[in-house]
Design a protein around this motif. Structure first.
Motif, short mmCIF file in Angstrom:
data_model
loop_
_atom_site.label_atom_id
_atom_site.label_comp_id
_atom_site.label_asym_id
_atom_site.label_seq_id
_atom_site.Cartn_x
_atom_site.Cartn_y
_atom_site.Cartn_z
N GLU A 1 3.82 22.88 46.21
CA GLU A 1 3.27 21.72 46.73
C GLU A 1 1.65 21.98 46.36
N VAL A 2 1.00 22.85 46.33
CA VAL A 2 -0.58 22.83 46.03
C VAL A 2 -0.78 22.43 44.48
N GLU A 3 0.39 22.98 43.61
CA GLU A 3 0.06 22.43 42.13
C GLU A 3 0.33 21.02 42.21
N LYS A 4 1.25 20.32 42.78
CA LYS A 4 1.38 18.82 42.78
C LYS A 4 -0.02 18.49 43.21
N LEU A 5 -0.46 18.53 44.43
CA LEU A 5 -1.74 18.19 44.87
C LEU A 5 -3.01 18.31 43.85
N MET A 6 -2.91 19.66 43.36
CA MET A 6 -4.05 19.65 42.26
C MET A 6 -4.01 18.65 41.11
N ASN A 7 -2.62 18.39 40.63
CA ASN A 7 -2.30 17.27 39.64
C ASN A 7 -2.65 15.98 39.97
N ARG A 8 -2.45 15.78 41.29
CA ARG A 8 -2.82 14.50 41.90
C ARG A 8 -4.38 14.11 41.91
N VAL A 9 -5.03 15.31 42.47
CA VAL A 9 -6.34 15.18 42.41
C VAL A 9 -7.16 15.13 41.13
N ARG A 10 -6.52 15.94 40.08
CA ARG A 10 -6.81 15.68 38.81
C ARG A 10 -6.76 14.42 38.33
N SER A 11 -5.74 13.79 38.47
CA SER A 11 -5.43 12.27 37.92
C SER A 11 -6.01 11.28 38.48
N ALA A 12 -6.72 11.60 39.89
CA ALA A 12 -7.26 10.41 40.66
C ALA A 12 -8.69 10.06 40.02
N ASP A 13 -9.42 8.94 40.50
CA ASP A 13 -10.35 8.62 40.27
C ASP A 13 -11.50 9.35 40.83
N GLN A 14 -12.13 10.00 39.87
CA GLN A 14 -13.21 11.44 40.19
C GLN A 14 -14.38 10.58 41.10
#
Length: 582
Positions: free
Chosen positions: A245-258
């Motif tokens: 779950e944390v890896e998925k969250l990290m990838n979502r944050v990585r791909s989000a508008d910074q």
């Protein structure tokens, strides 16, 4: 108080508070690394110096007694409590063994030394390498950022575009290094629960068998060893499910508008460059700034106005001016990018600069074009949402070590569910109980079922690392439901129980159980609704609609106070108090 959670979104903000929390993890990691080195040294003394065995065991025992095992988060599961307590239990057993005749210690290197060295080099070493990369990219990025922001806006557009592209690339390298470091350092803190303790457990088991009365002591140790192995397996299972779950969250944050505003206590926060007057001119100094819309407070000052600065009026890019009550004159600020400036202006209700022909006198409060009804509703809604957040985060924070009390608390919450939702939950838990009875063949123990269905039934409303760390408590709730299903069925008709609101010591993870279950099952029921007020959307994920609008597929959103609905083919959020159901 355990180690603070590190959110991936904080990597983009890079606030001083984030750096302080990161420092807590680094100190704990260094302390663990130092302790492992000492433990390995103690182990060698046991192997190489039989005549000094008593002194070496005594020191080893004392080290275990004094070490404080810290876990991420404010609350701990029974498994984590037992694992942390295991160091003290090991120490007591060693003190008992020291009185007995010593025997040769065999295979200690393979059982103890090698796994600890591997953990220290591969896990802690990887985290330290991540820190080096993070520090290097941070220094490189902020150094480049200052040079970038000092570029004159009068340079050629091609040069500015090339500079923007370069700083974006370096910013991404810094963000990637920060995300990876945050992920790795928290992963090591979690993995130490089992990879650190398991070698100790195996070493002690081997050590006891070589003592004169090893058989008797090993026999006494067996029940605790089995319980600890069960605890370790539970934490390993919880870690694996949480890691995904944390890896998925990290990838979502990585791909989000910074440049999007991350969730936090402030309406807007981040670094700004402030123009400060000096004896020989002006200097631009970087400050971490915060703005809270409810109190209209910028840092510690009350905001009077905010106006975007024209590009041709200053040699800097991304600038805007503010006025505050406590100081005279204009304060000029520089944002980190155009999109960042836009976020600050939106947060502070910033205005466009007035042309020279216009009247520069500011409007009085009575002259402002504000819809009083709309303004009042927004203020009330914001206050209510903040109040609800406070209630959820602090209203049920005390812990209870009484297992019977936990069972009663969950039982009471289940009885508060609507009948249809309760029936659906009963069908599911009955099925899981049946599955668990065949665990010898299907390997689906109650604990394993908790790991699988905990996050599914009770997913947190927030997509944060802190919420992911609470998955272990969600698993426990499912275990309680399965283990106590038959008792609950027997007392199904007896609904008299102490109301949960009168219980002062309910454990926080269980207090949110009812809300999670209610949300999880209500989404299965889509309803139609009608708007009793009109609304103009402020964000792209919200819906605009007139009074009397008809909505379909209406169901609760994860955002408190909002519903998910479809209107004229578009799906988005609508305020819960703006509609009535058919």
């Amino acid at each position: 108080m355990g180690l603070p959670t590190l959110e991936f979104s904080d990597s983009f903000v890079d606030s001083p508070d984030f750096r302080e929390r990161l420092k807590c993890h680094e100190i704990e990691l260094d302390r663990t690394n130092t302790f492992i080195k000492e433990l390995i040294t103690d182990g060698h003394q046991l192997i190489c110096a039989l005549k000094n065995l008593s002194a070496a065991v005594q020191k080893f025992s004392q080290s275990l007694q004094e070490f404080q095992f810290e876990c991420i988060g404010d609350a701990e599961t029974d498994d984590e409590v037992n694992i942390a307590q295991s160091f003290k239990e090991f120490s007591q057993l060693l003190n008992t063994m020291e009185e007995e005749r010593r025997r040769l210690i065999q295979n200690a290197d393979d059982v103890l030394i090698t796994p600890l060295e591997r953990f220290r080099k591969e896990q802690i070493g990887a985290a330290k390498e991540g820190k080096k990369k993070f520090d290097k990219e941070a220094e490189k990025y902020y150094s480049s950022l200052e040079k970038h922001l000092n570029l004159s806006s009068r340079k050629k557009e091609s040069a500015l575009q090339e500079a923007d592209a370069q700083i974006d690339k370096e910013r991404q390298l810094f963000y990637d290094a920060s995300l990876e470091y945050v992920f790795k350092i928290q992963e090591v803190q979690e993995k130490k629960k089992f990879e650190f303790v398991e070698p100790l457990l195996a070493f002690l088991q081997g050590l006891f068998t070589f003592y004169h009365e090893g058989y008797e002591l090993a026999h006494e140790f067996e029940p605790y060893k089995q319980q600890l192995q069960y605890n370790l397996q539970n934490t390993r299972n919880n870690f694996l499910s949480t890691k995904q779950e944390v890896e998925k969250l990290m990838n979502r944050v990585r791909s989000a508008d910074q440049d999007q505003k991350p969730p936090g206590q402030w309406t807007m926060e981040g670094y700004l460059y402030v123009q400060e007057k000096r004896p020989l001119g002006c200097a631009w100094i970087r400050h971490y700034c915060t703005y809270e819309k409810g109190s209209n407070t910028f840092k510690k000052f009350r905001l009077k106005s905010c106006i975007r600065r024209k590009t041709d009026s200053i040699d800097k890019r991304f600038c805007f001016d503010i006025e505050v009550v406590e100081r005279h004159g204009i304060i000029t600020l520089q944002a980190l990018s155009e999109s960042n400036r836009r976020l600050w202006l939106e947060a502070m209700d910033g205005k466009e600069p007035v042309s020279p022909e216009a009247n520069f006198s500011p409007k009085a409060a009575s002259d402002m074009d504000l819809d009083s009804d709309t303004w009042d509703n927004k203020t009330i809604t914001s206050g209510l949402k903040n109040y609800l957040r406070l209630v959820c985060s602090s209203g049920f924070s005390a812990e209870s070590d009484d297992q019977n009390y936990r069972v009663c608390a969950v039982h009471a919450l289940v009885h508060k569910l609507p009948d249809k939702n309760k029936e659906m939950l009963e069908i599911l838990i009955k099925h899981l109980l049946n599955v668990s009875t065949h665990s010898e063949n299907n390997m689906m123990t109650v604990s394993n079922l908790g790991v699988i269905f905990g996050p599914t039934l009770m997913r947190s409303q927030e997509e944060t690392v802190a919420a992911m760390m609470n998955i272990k408590f969600q698993n426990i709730v499912v275990e309680i439901l399965i283990e106590n299903f038959e008792k609950a069925s027997e007392s199904k008709d007896n609904t008299q129980h102490t109301p949960v609101r009168n219980n002062a010591f309910i454990l926080y993870p269980y207090c949110i159980f009812y809300e999670h279950i209610r949300k999880s099952f209500l989404i299965l029921i889509h309803r139609d609704a009608k708007a009793i007020y009109s609304c103009e959307a402020e964000h792209s994920h919200e819906l605009s609609f007139p009074k009397g609008a008809h909505f379909s597929n209406v169901y609760p959103s994860v955002e408190p106070g909002w519903l998910q609905a479809t209107f004229e083919g578009k799906t988005g959020l609508v305020p819960e108090n703006y509609v009535v159901f058919f």
